[in-house]
Motif scaffolding. Structure first.
Motif, PDB file in Angstrom:
ATOM      1  N   ARG A 159       0.835  -1.216   0.000  1.00 25.55           N
ATOM      2  CA  ARG A 159       0.000   0.000   0.000  1.00 25.55           C
ATOM      3  C   ARG A 159       0.867   1.263   0.000  1.00 25.55           C
ATOM      4  NH1 ARG A 159      -4.299  -2.011  -2.035  1.00 25.55           N
ATOM      5  NH2 ARG A 159      -5.458  -3.418  -0.713  1.00 25.55           N
ATOM      6  N   GLU A 160       2.035   1.196   0.629  1.00 29.49           N
ATOM      7  CA  GLU A 160       2.928   2.357   0.617  1.00 29.49           C
ATOM      8  C   GLU A 160       3.534   2.553  -0.766  1.00 29.49           C
ATOM      9  OE1 GLU A 160       4.989   5.758   2.171  1.00 29.49           O
ATOM     10  OE2 GLU A 160       3.066   4.753   2.467  1.00 29.49           O
ATOM     11  N   GLU A 214       2.076   1.709  -3.522  1.00 31.77           N
ATOM     12  CA  GLU A 214       0.959   2.231  -4.305  1.00 31.77           C
ATOM     13  C   GLU A 214       0.782   3.726  -4.057  1.00 31.77           C
ATOM     14  OE1 GLU A 214      -3.833   1.454  -4.925  1.00 31.77           O
ATOM     15  OE2 GLU A 214      -2.785   0.409  -3.307  1.00 31.77           O
ATOM     16  N   ARG A 215       0.853   4.141  -2.810  1.00 29.60           N
ATOM     17  CA  ARG A 215       0.704   5.549  -2.453  1.00 29.60           C
ATOM     18  C   ARG A 215       1.828   6.404  -3.044  1.00 29.60           C
ATOM     19  NH1 ARG A 215       2.452   9.488   0.758  1.00 29.60           N
ATOM     20  NH2 ARG A 215       4.171   8.264   1.578  1.00 29.60           N
ATOM     21  N   ARG A 267       2.133   1.612 -10.111  1.00 26.03           N
ATOM     22  CA  ARG A 267       1.161   1.804  -9.031  1.00 26.03           C
ATOM     23  C   ARG A 267       0.149   0.669  -9.025  1.00 26.03           C
ATOM     24  NH1 ARG A 267      -3.697   3.037  -8.564  1.00 26.03           N
ATOM     25  NH2 ARG A 267      -3.955   3.595 -10.752  1.00 26.03           N
TER      26      ARG A 267
END
Length: 180
Positions: free
Chosen positions: A105-106, A108-109, A156
Motif C-alpha cells: 500500500r505504501e 501504491e501511495r 502503481r
C-alpha cells in the motif's frame, strides 16, 4: 533528456544501453543507518565502476517528444524494460539496503504521488529514490509525458495488485527476485 548527463556517464565508463550494467541510484544512509533523502545531486553506481555524483534535472524538465506508450497490460515489453527496471531496482535496493521493506500500500501511495507530483516531495525517503531513478533514466533516454504517466501508473497498479492485506509486502518480494 539531458545529453550532458549521458555524456558524463559514458565518459565515466557507464554502459547506457545494457540491462545488467545499467546505472542505478546508490542508496545513502546516515550514521544511524537511516535513509537520506536525495536532492538535485544523485549518487550513481554500476558494477565494477566508481560511483559518481550527477546533478539531475527535475522530471518535468526532462519530458521529450510525444510518444504514445502501449497499455502495458502484459508487462513492459522489451522497449520499456530498462525504464521499468531502473525504477524497480531503485525500489528493491532501497528496501533491501535500508531494511525498510515497504508495504504494498505504501508503494501504491508513493507511485501515485510521484505520478501527480513528479517534482514534489514526500516524507517517505523512498519517494526521493524512485524520483531519482526516474530522473536518471529520463536524463539518458527520451521520455514523453504520456510514457512517464503510463509507466508510473502501471507500477502503481502492480503494487495494488500484489496487495493482499494491510501488511502485505508482496510487491517488494516480487521485484526483489527479478531485479537484484
Amino acid at each position: 533528456m539531458d545529453r550532458d548527463v549521458a555524456q558524463y556517464l559514458e565518459a565515466s565508463g557507464y554502459d547506457l544501453r545494457g540491462l545488467v550494467k545499467l546505472p542505478r541510484v546508490a542508496i545513502q544512509v546516515d550514521e544511524r543507518g537511516q535513509p537520506m533523502k536525495l536532492g538535485a545531486e544523485v549518487p550513481i553506481v554500476a558494477p565494477t565502476l566508481a560511483p559518481v555524483l550527477c546533478e539531475l534535472k527535475n522530471v518535468s524538465a526532462l519530458f521529450e517528444g510525444d510518444a504514445v506508450p502501449p497499455q502495458f497490460a502484459k508487462g513492459p515489453g522489451k522497449e520499456y524494460e530498462p525504464f521499468f527496471m531502473t525504477i524497480e531496482r531503485a525500489a528493491a535496493d532501497f528496501c533491501k539496503l535500508t531494511g525498510r521493506h515497504e508495504l504494498d500500500r505504501e508503494f501504491e501511495r508513493v507511485y501515485g504521488i510521484l505520478r501527480k507530483r513528479p517534482d514534489g516531495k514526500d516524507d517517505n525517503p523512498l519517494y526521493s529514490y524512485l524520483r531519482a531513478a526516474l530522473r536518471l533514466y529520463m536524463s539518458i533516454h527520451p521520455v514523453s509525458r504520456a510514457e512517464f504517466e503510463a509507466v508510473i501508473d502501471r507500477l502503481r497498479k502492480s503494487a495494488a495488485t500484489f496487495a493482499i492485506g494491510a501488511a502485505s509486502r508482496n510487491y517488494f518480494e516480487t521485484i526483489e527476485t527479478y531485479v537484484l
